[in-house]
Write an enzyme that holds these catalytic residues in place. Structure first.
Site, PDB file in Angstrom:
ATOM      1  N   CYS A   2      37.323 -85.385 106.377  1.00  0.00           N
ATOM      2  CA  CYS A   2      38.068 -86.090 107.831  1.00  0.00           C
ATOM      3  C   CYS A   2      39.075 -85.515 106.969  1.00  0.00           C
ATOM      4  O   CYS A   2      39.407 -84.290 106.738  1.00  0.00           O
ATOM      5  CB  CYS A   2      37.988 -87.594 107.185  1.00  0.00           C
ATOM      6  SG  CYS A   2      39.002 -87.764 105.780  1.00  0.00           S
ATOM      7  N   ARG A 319      40.865 -61.690 108.704  1.00  0.00           N
ATOM      8  CA  ARG A 319      39.512 -61.038 109.602  1.00  0.00           C
ATOM      9  C   ARG A 319      38.117 -61.692 109.490  1.00  0.00           C
ATOM     10  O   ARG A 319      37.855 -61.360 109.920  1.00  0.00           O
ATOM     11  CB  ARG A 319      39.705 -59.592 108.283  1.00  0.00           C
ATOM     12  CG  ARG A 319      40.530 -58.733 109.185  1.00  0.00           C
ATOM     13  CD  ARG A 319      40.696 -57.503 107.543  1.00  0.00           C
ATOM     14  NE  ARG A 319      41.638 -56.626 108.119  1.00  0.00           N
ATOM     15  CZ  ARG A 319      41.692 -55.496 107.017  1.00  0.00           C
ATOM     16  NH1 ARG A 319      40.833 -55.221 105.936  1.00  0.00           N
ATOM     17  NH2 ARG A 319      42.223 -55.163 107.365  1.00  0.00           N
TER      18      ARG A 319
END
Length: 584
Positions: A2, A319
């Site tokens: 969570c 990236r």
């Protein structure tokens, strides 16, 4: 799993403060779309955004002990919760959640129970009897966590920086393997394994012991009440995870609920040679295979969202996070809530290509220790936040505490890369799963050269990012980079471009200090750059920067191009996939 947010000891107890905490908690709603919870006790607020995986019907948070005097909000998975429940005789549990044991362990052991937890977690525990609290983060930092301090003396805790950056005078990453106690007003390390001192181990290599340790790490992570998946890229690490999952899934409770048939999914730039490898592994394991494609432009269009969610300006992390971010959205659309991933193997076994240049076993081992200690700033951060951006959890068996201890206790001489003896990177892991009678993977997959994830999705992905950044960052801007960004000054246009976006979302000085810096080649630490003098002139996190090692190294491409050779006819420059196998 969570998103958690806590404000502890604030001077404002008003309704307006509660509304503000709710507003900040909603910034984490992507992490937990299944339920929201907020509990106030005096000057303390504990909020929670839940992704329901274990006991989805009754495991909502915050969690309590029997008389509700101990309150817990937690992001994590406790894999040994059933064993812990058996030890907690006389306690009554309110839910079937794996995290329900935390409050009761505190009742029995005080603050010294954290090392008993086998799993990934970050939690805030409030003891209302004396209004004290503790905060803890898992051993390696698989779960993300930040801590901040307000001018009114309050302490703030959040799963992501965006939950507290606008309200704290100072904030920072919560250190992994640590506990913060309000009684001491400071941190102390609860995780102290033998390897942490970087002393050189001497245990002999036993391939069967290593194999069994990793199989157990995977098996314990098959704890679920919802559909799950296994990331599959066609490389060694994810393929081993998929193979072990496929081999042992049938005998688990997960298979009883959801069946033992795996569906494999991969995503990459069209025409990727890795798409072929991923499909081959999927066919070998007997999965139903599906492919999804993305374009370089799709990735570029997502960069701002990626930086907002992953909360970094580190080049290699961005990236690699972008294709994982795109993939996670597709996985979640299929009804999958969590996946197993292969992060951590390269750090433990020296799998990055620059390890070929390690001068001796002592330096090799120390570098693996440095890499593991920094994982929370790089691969763990990427795996956690790029998946949770879409409410998807990532579990990482290579970072299992027991497995790390087993692997890091081996004499590093066995991990050394010796090409003249046929020992490539991660040789001891490959050898451990090289079973002639019951093979885990095809030989050429088992012994395939390492590709970093940002390279693996296609060399044209990185080249496209550089070209895009060059259109937005001028040479004149680079001349002033040190004045505009004196801390972690960007040295490339790509780094400058990411930094501009990051600063727009997170302008505070505390925010920029959460991102690591320093010289790197092929994902090395700054210390390892010293291993090869040529690397200092070729600093780039791509694996292709490992000159003389990677078959597609930058200097090889330049030499071929200078001779008029079409590089792509020799080494395909298209994409590689990132994939997932899901259970149905």
């Amino acid at each position: 799993m969570c998103g958690i947010l806590a404000v502890l000891g604030c001077s404002d107890h008003s309704r307006a403060k509660r509304v503000r905490v709710l507003e900040l908690s909603r910034r984490l709603k992507h992490r937990g779309p299944d339920w929201s919870g907020l509990h106030q006790h005096g000057d303390c607020f504990l909020a929670h955004q839940r992704l329901a995986i274990v006991d989805p019907a009754s495991g909502d948070q915050p969690l309590f002990n029997e008389d509700k005097s101990v309150i817990v909000t937690v992001n994590g998975e406790i894999y040994n919760h059933e064993e812990l429940r058996k030890q907690l005789t006389g306690h009554k549990f309110r839910t079937g959640s794996d995290c329900d044991v935390i409050a009761h362990l505190y009742e029995e052991h005080g603050e010294d129970f954290v090392d008993m937890l086998d799993g990934i977690f970050s939690f805030v525990l409030l003891d209302t009897r004396d209004n004290s609290f503790i905060v803890a983060r898992d051993a390696i930092g698989v779960t993300s966590l930040y801590i901040g301090w307000g001018l009114d003396g309050s302490v703030w805790i959040s799963s992501e920086m965006k939950g507290l950056n606008d309200d704290c005078e100072h904030f920072e990453c919560f250190p992994p393997g640590h506990l913060y106690s309000s009684k001491d007003r400071g941190f102390r390390r609860w995780y102290n394994p033998p390897w942490f001192s970087e002393a050189i181990p001497c245990a002999p290599y036993d391939p069967l012991v290593l194999r069994r340790a990793f199989e157990q790490a995977v098996i314990k992570r098959l704890m679920t009440d919802v559909p799950f998946g296994v990331l599959l890229s066609g490389g060694l690490d994810s393929s081993l995870v998929a193979s072990i999952t496929s081999r042992y899934l049938a005998n688990t409770k997960a298979a009883e609920q959801w069946g033992s048939k795996l569906h494999s999914f991969c995503v990459g730039l069209e025409g990727s040679p890795d798409l072929k490898a991923a499909k081959e592994v999927a066919d070998y394991l007997g999965t139903v295979h599906h492919e999804f494609h993305f374009t370089v432009q799709d990735g570029i269009d997502a960069i701002e969202d990626v930086i907002y969610h992953v909360e970094t300006y580190d080049v290699t992390t961005i990236r690699a996070s972008t294709p994982m971010f795109l993939m996670s959205r597709k996985i979640k659309s299929l009804g999958v809530k969590w996946v197993i991933s292969g992060e951590g193997s390269d750090e433990i076994f020296g799998g990055y290509l620059y390890f070929h240049k390690a001068p001796n076993k002592e330096e090799f081992h120390r570098e693996t220790c440095r890499k593991i200690k920094a994982l929370h700033q790089y691969d763990c951060l990427r795996a956690n936040k790029s998946t949770f951006a879409w409410g998807l959890e990532a579990r990482v068996p290579f970072l299992d505490k027991e497995f790390i201890n087993a692997a890091m206790n081996i004499d590093p001489e066995y991990k050394m890369i010796k090409r003249d003896e046929g020992r490539i990177e991660k040789w001891i892991l490959r050898r451990a799963f090289d079973d002639e009678d019951q093979p885990y993977l095809p030989k050429h997959i088992l012994y395939r050269q390492k590709e970093q994830f940002s390279d693996g999705v296609g060399y044209s992905w990185i080249d496209g990012l550089k070209a895009h950044a060059a259109k937005h960052v001028t040479d004149k801007m680079m001349l002033n980079a040190g004045n505009i960004y004196p801390h972690n000054t960007p040295v490339t246009k790509e780094a400058y471009y990411y930094r501009m976006i990051f600063e727009r979302f997170f302008p505070q000085n505390s925010a920029r200090l959460t991102v690591p810096g320093g010289a790197s080649v092929a994902c090395s630490t700054a210390k390892a750059v010293e291993w090869d003098a040529a690397w200092s002139n070729n600093l780039d996190p791509s694996g292709r920067a490992a000159l003389g090692v990677h078959v597609s190294a930058y200097d090889n491409q330049n030499n071929l191009a200078n001779k008029g050779v079409e590089i792509e006819k020799i080494i395909p420059m298209d994409a590689a996939p990132l994939g997932v196998a899901i259970q149905s």
